[in-house]
Design an enzyme around this catalytic site. Sequence first.
Site, PDB file in Angstrom:
ATOM      1  N   CYS A 148      43.855  37.184  49.617  1.00  0.00           N
ATOM      2  CA  CYS A 148      44.617  36.370  48.678  1.00  0.00           C
ATOM      3  C   CYS A 148      46.041  36.899  48.539  1.00  0.00           C
ATOM      4  O   CYS A 148      46.825  36.787  49.464  1.00  0.00           O
ATOM      5  CB  CYS A 148      43.886  36.307  47.334  1.00  0.00           C
ATOM      6  SG  CYS A 148      44.496  35.011  46.261  1.00  0.00           S
ATOM      7  N   HIS A 150      37.953  35.178  48.272  1.00  0.00           N
ATOM      8  CA  HIS A 150      37.729  36.563  47.851  1.00  0.00           C
ATOM      9  C   HIS A 150      36.332  37.056  48.212  1.00  0.00           C
ATOM     10  O   HIS A 150      35.417  36.938  47.395  1.00  0.00           O
ATOM     11  CB  HIS A 150      37.914  36.666  46.332  1.00  0.00           C
ATOM     12  CG  HIS A 150      39.330  36.527  45.886  1.00  0.00           C
ATOM     13  ND1 HIS A 150      40.099  37.599  45.507  1.00  0.00           N
ATOM     14  CD2 HIS A 150      40.124  35.446  45.772  1.00  0.00           C
ATOM     15  CE1 HIS A 150      41.317  37.175  45.166  1.00  0.00           C
ATOM     16  NE2 HIS A 150      41.352  35.873  45.319  1.00  0.00           N
ATOM     17  N   GLU A 163      35.254  39.965  48.118  1.00  0.00           N
ATOM     18  CA  GLU A 163      34.815  41.044  47.215  1.00  0.00           C
ATOM     19  C   GLU A 163      34.146  40.504  45.955  1.00  0.00           C
ATOM     20  O   GLU A 163      33.552  41.256  45.192  1.00  0.00           O
ATOM     21  CB  GLU A 163      36.005  41.952  46.858  1.00  0.00           C
ATOM     22  CG  GLU A 163      36.927  41.453  45.766  1.00  0.00           C
ATOM     23  CD  GLU A 163      37.913  40.376  46.227  1.00  0.00           C
ATOM     24  OE1 GLU A 163      37.693  39.763  47.287  1.00  0.00           O
ATOM     25  OE2 GLU A 163      38.892  40.121  45.491  1.00  0.00           O
TER      26      GLU A 163
END
Lengths: 765, 86, 86, 262
Positions: free
Chosen positions: D113, D222, D224
């Site tokens: 991002c 994302h 994560e």
Amino acid sequence: MTAETTRKFNIDTVANAETTPGQSLPWAELGLKENEYQRVEEILGRRPTGAELAMYSVMWSEHCSYKSSKVHLRQFGEKVTDAMKEHLLVGIGENAGVVDIGDGWAVTFKVESHNHPSFVEPYQGAATGVGGIVRDIISMGARPVAVMDPLRFGAIDHPDTARLVHGIVAGIGGYGNSLGLPNIGGEVVFDSVYQGNPLVNALAVGVLRHEDIRLANASGAGNKVVLFGARTGGDGIGGASVLASESFDSSKPSKRPAVQVGDPFAEKVLIECCLELFKASVVEGIQDLGAAGISCATSELASNGDGGMHVELTNVLLRDPSLTPGEILMSESQERMMAVVTPENMAAFEAIMDKWAVEYSWLGEVTDTGRLIIEWDGEKIVDVDPRTVAHEGPVYERPYSRPVWLDGVQADAFTGSAAAGRPADLREAVLELMASPNMCAKDWVTDQYDRYVQGNTALAMPDDAGVVRVDEETGLGVAISTDANGRYSYLDPYEGARLALAEAYRNVATSGAVPLAVTDCLNFGSPEDPEVMWQFAETVRGLADACQELGVPVTGGNVSLYNQTGGVAIHPTPVVGVLGVFDDVARRTPSGWREDGQAIYLLGTTADELDGSEWANLRGHLGGQPPALDLAAEKTLAAILVNCSRDGMIDAAHDLSEGGLAAGLSEMALRFGVGARIGLDEVCERDGIDAFTALFSESQARAVVSVPRSEEVRFNDMCTARNFPTMRIGVVDTENGALDVQGHFTLPLGVLREAHQATLPRHFA
Amino acid sequence: MPRIVVDVMPKPEILDPQGKAIAGALPRIGLTGFAGVRQGKRFELTVDGEVTDELLEQARHAAATLLSNPVIEDVTRVEVLEEDDQ
Amino acid sequence: MPRIVVDVMPKPEILDPQGKAIAGALPRIGLTGFAGVRQGKRFELTVDGEVTDELLEQARHAAATLLSNPVIEDVTRVEVLEEDDQ
Amino acid sequence: MSIETPLIGGPQPLASDDGSSPLDGVTVGVVTFPGTLDDRDAARAVRLAGGSAVQLWHGDHDLQGVDAVIIPGGFSYGDYLRAGAISRFAPLMEQITAAASGGADALPVLGICNGFQVLTEAHLLPGSMIKNNSLHFLCRDQRLRVENAGTSWTSEYAEGEELVIPLKNQDGQFVADNRTLDELEGEGRVVFRYVDGNPNGSRRDIAGISNAAGNVVGLMPHPEHAVEAGFGPDSSARGAVDVRGGTDGLGIFTSVLKKLVG
Ligand SMILES: Nc1ncnc2c1ncn2[C@@H]1O[C@H](COP(=O)(O)OP(=O)(O)O)[C@@H](O)[C@H]1O
Ligand SMILES: [Mg+2]
């Protein structure tokens, strides 16, 4: 004239005030009443200086002094039992309350309003609303971990509503997202009573270890006072530029901003830098700068500590060099903090500021003189007892009286004229309800908010409560829900407040958490209107009573008055936030079912209670009595829901509130796109109601749960043991793709979803 | 095609976080000669044909209502763009 | 204080979603005379003292490296702002 | 104890705690700029994948010997000018740029991002990001397809495999000129593509790309936020999962760790 000379010339000093008692001051323009101004003169034994006048006028304003609400708010303290205090580490009165959640962890949370600024400039008003509440949380020593945003707008199709919705939602997202705070819930309500007075309430939650609690006090004579963060500009002192006259020179005051612009990046850096300060134990006391800026921070820090402080105001770093001392004291520039630091820690403090490139300036030091002395280039311009500024403002017992119209409104029951409001076709009625502005899906709003950041969000929209993990090792976490129903409060403010608490409490328990504590934001019209004042008094009494009955204390909150346009006030809108705790957030219960064949149970009983309901609202009716509340039943229901979550007896749970069972079943089915077969006959028979009432009534203390087959016996035994009415009303069906209410209608989920989802995009996309 | 340019700047008394961030970054890339930076917006409205007074009036109206937020911004220019001015 | 102005516009071949949204909104407020809209940025760099050639060079450097991204934007102007030009 | 969720976990071996893990000593640096938000999350993802995360400060000049670097998401410097525009001038970026250039064995770098935006601003990756088509911040669970399973960060996936990963940004629309786009396609450097609808207008549905050597990868969604059951998206491309149970992003982090030890 250069800034430098403006800064030196004609400053109204204490010495000057003593020798020119007749000097007239613009106290009325600053919002002080004559008796209040006289009180200031009495306290000082002389006329105030311009700077002193600035401080008293902002600190004694309604917003900072709670002068109209104080006498009532006391009940939140008075009605607290020792048992309720068990988990309270810091109670009402500090920047935010702090609650013990076990294992040495604590949580602080608070909801505040930013209503008026958001009407004027929706994006910045809402953004700075988030910024302000987050600074309250940091100033307790906590790391902020989530935000929520209860919102109220005017009619969805009013020409001004799109401006407000777009700006406010983007502002909340723009600020909160940039701070890295997941948005885990809120409310979006449309009602024409909020047309000129949208409500923008913002809630923030923070997490800390017990030993990390910081309080806003300045103790230890000789300790240094420092201001850090953004520079001070003329923000929020628009009306107060009359104070330019304090410098008695003829040059026109320079322009002052009409609105404050938030700088979320500056605040994010401020958060990280404060957390480093706390971790390194570098600050003794800390205070955020919000309303009343330096006036508030200095007088509160001083009066909560050893009682004295000495400040040199020319040390304040300015964004606008033309500001006068009074304006500097009143400025509400965002993203600033004030701290007290021992001389030994000054170097460590400066190193942390430098690392984060945060500006700071040492303003002065703590004294034990009991006086707050502020100098301007060595000349004394303020010499006051800080308590008189911060805590001894005026207190009013405003007259209040029950509105004469209330009897008529309460007599006009919807149930009584139900024939007109009763739909011929229940399927169409459910679709209409689920597409209505208040019951429709809020994804268009919540998709603009980051719900993932920090990686601890266990539940968020559209579930009943937001849930975040606090401790990664154990899964310890918290749940929060905010609720208010302005229509219920309009019909009966005492009951309305209790109902708001009950709903938030129920939502938290539905997610599986044990409710622990309360915060509230009381949004009302003008306190100078005795009828509004009565609504306010009844609300506080109701909320305090209900908190006592449920055993959850109010830990802090906010009052927003004067939410009215012309003579018309908003509905009384007490937004209540309840915080609950989980031993392990892995146990949280989502609001939708997924497993084929699970049994669907309705907990609680349903009466004919449609007054003030969403259905009545759709038919343009507001009258009668809000639904009856039984807090003992609410407690039992909550205990059942928490136990079920703990022992793995249920897979899904959803509380029933606005929109009743129709909304509850629809939302549960849509949550994961899984259908169900429902039968209402037995419920109707047991409760003596028809299918329409079963679906649309808003009776309290109810929830729907889905129970795995293997758990049904245990589940039923537990409800029976607690003597709580329970009835199996259906079964989860992963095949039919519909909400099938047998004998009445079958609603394909695609059709239902389309109706539910389309409303906000249709108006705002 | 002729263009009308509209410049919009944050009001001087209003905090400009964007300008502030840039002002902070300039010295880090070795540019130390500037006392401050403000960031505004520039709009180019393309006109199909000739720029009449009426169109300029339309542009002024757009500038005041849609292109700027008068609470925090000033329209500092509404002008026909000279060809060589690109 | 003297100012250097830097104008940055999206490259013509790059879609400009903001300009597009404005172009779509103009007719809705009755302004139908424009064929297209592009939204760019305008920076004002304040100079403490006189604008030297070296400072103009610094401004050009800032414009090319920090203030614009050559993949999507063009620097369309780096100039000393005339006083009356505000 | 401090209020801080530990960003730097002690070395945590993948297999067991008998100390014999092949990942011992393998470290992934996570860069923090002022305004970075997802650094703790990226560090957690590295730990959950079995590696150790090391916090890197943007203002330092030293990569502390890390074996790979993640530039996480957020709003560095508020993203006020352009996302990533100011961060790319950070001292640490010079080290990263130098270490990341030089072929397939160069330092693996992942930009997520805002990190992706920083990498394009730093010219480690081509193209750039402009505002989403909708002009709104958009947070949603997004379906992607892995188009190239040969990069340092995607080897644990199969080519064509689909993933569900949270997407959340305001400036996520990937743009580049057609020549660059053709080049990316031709060289297999489109690493992730949006499926089931383009959320922001990105050219050719591109969600992530790599440099020519495949050690530098940037993507807008994302991963994560899809590594730990209970805190991820509600769904997975591998079939229905429990509420917030999606962990499709973990493979990104295990890919780089496997590469580093293998
Ligand atoms: N402004 C908002 N911001 C964030 N979440 C919101 C907002 N409005 C509604 N929500 C979320 O959408 C869901 C549905 O809202 P609502 O129907 O009011 O919930 P409930 O009736 O359970 O209190 C909840 O999860 C709520 O937190
Ligand atoms: Mg609810």
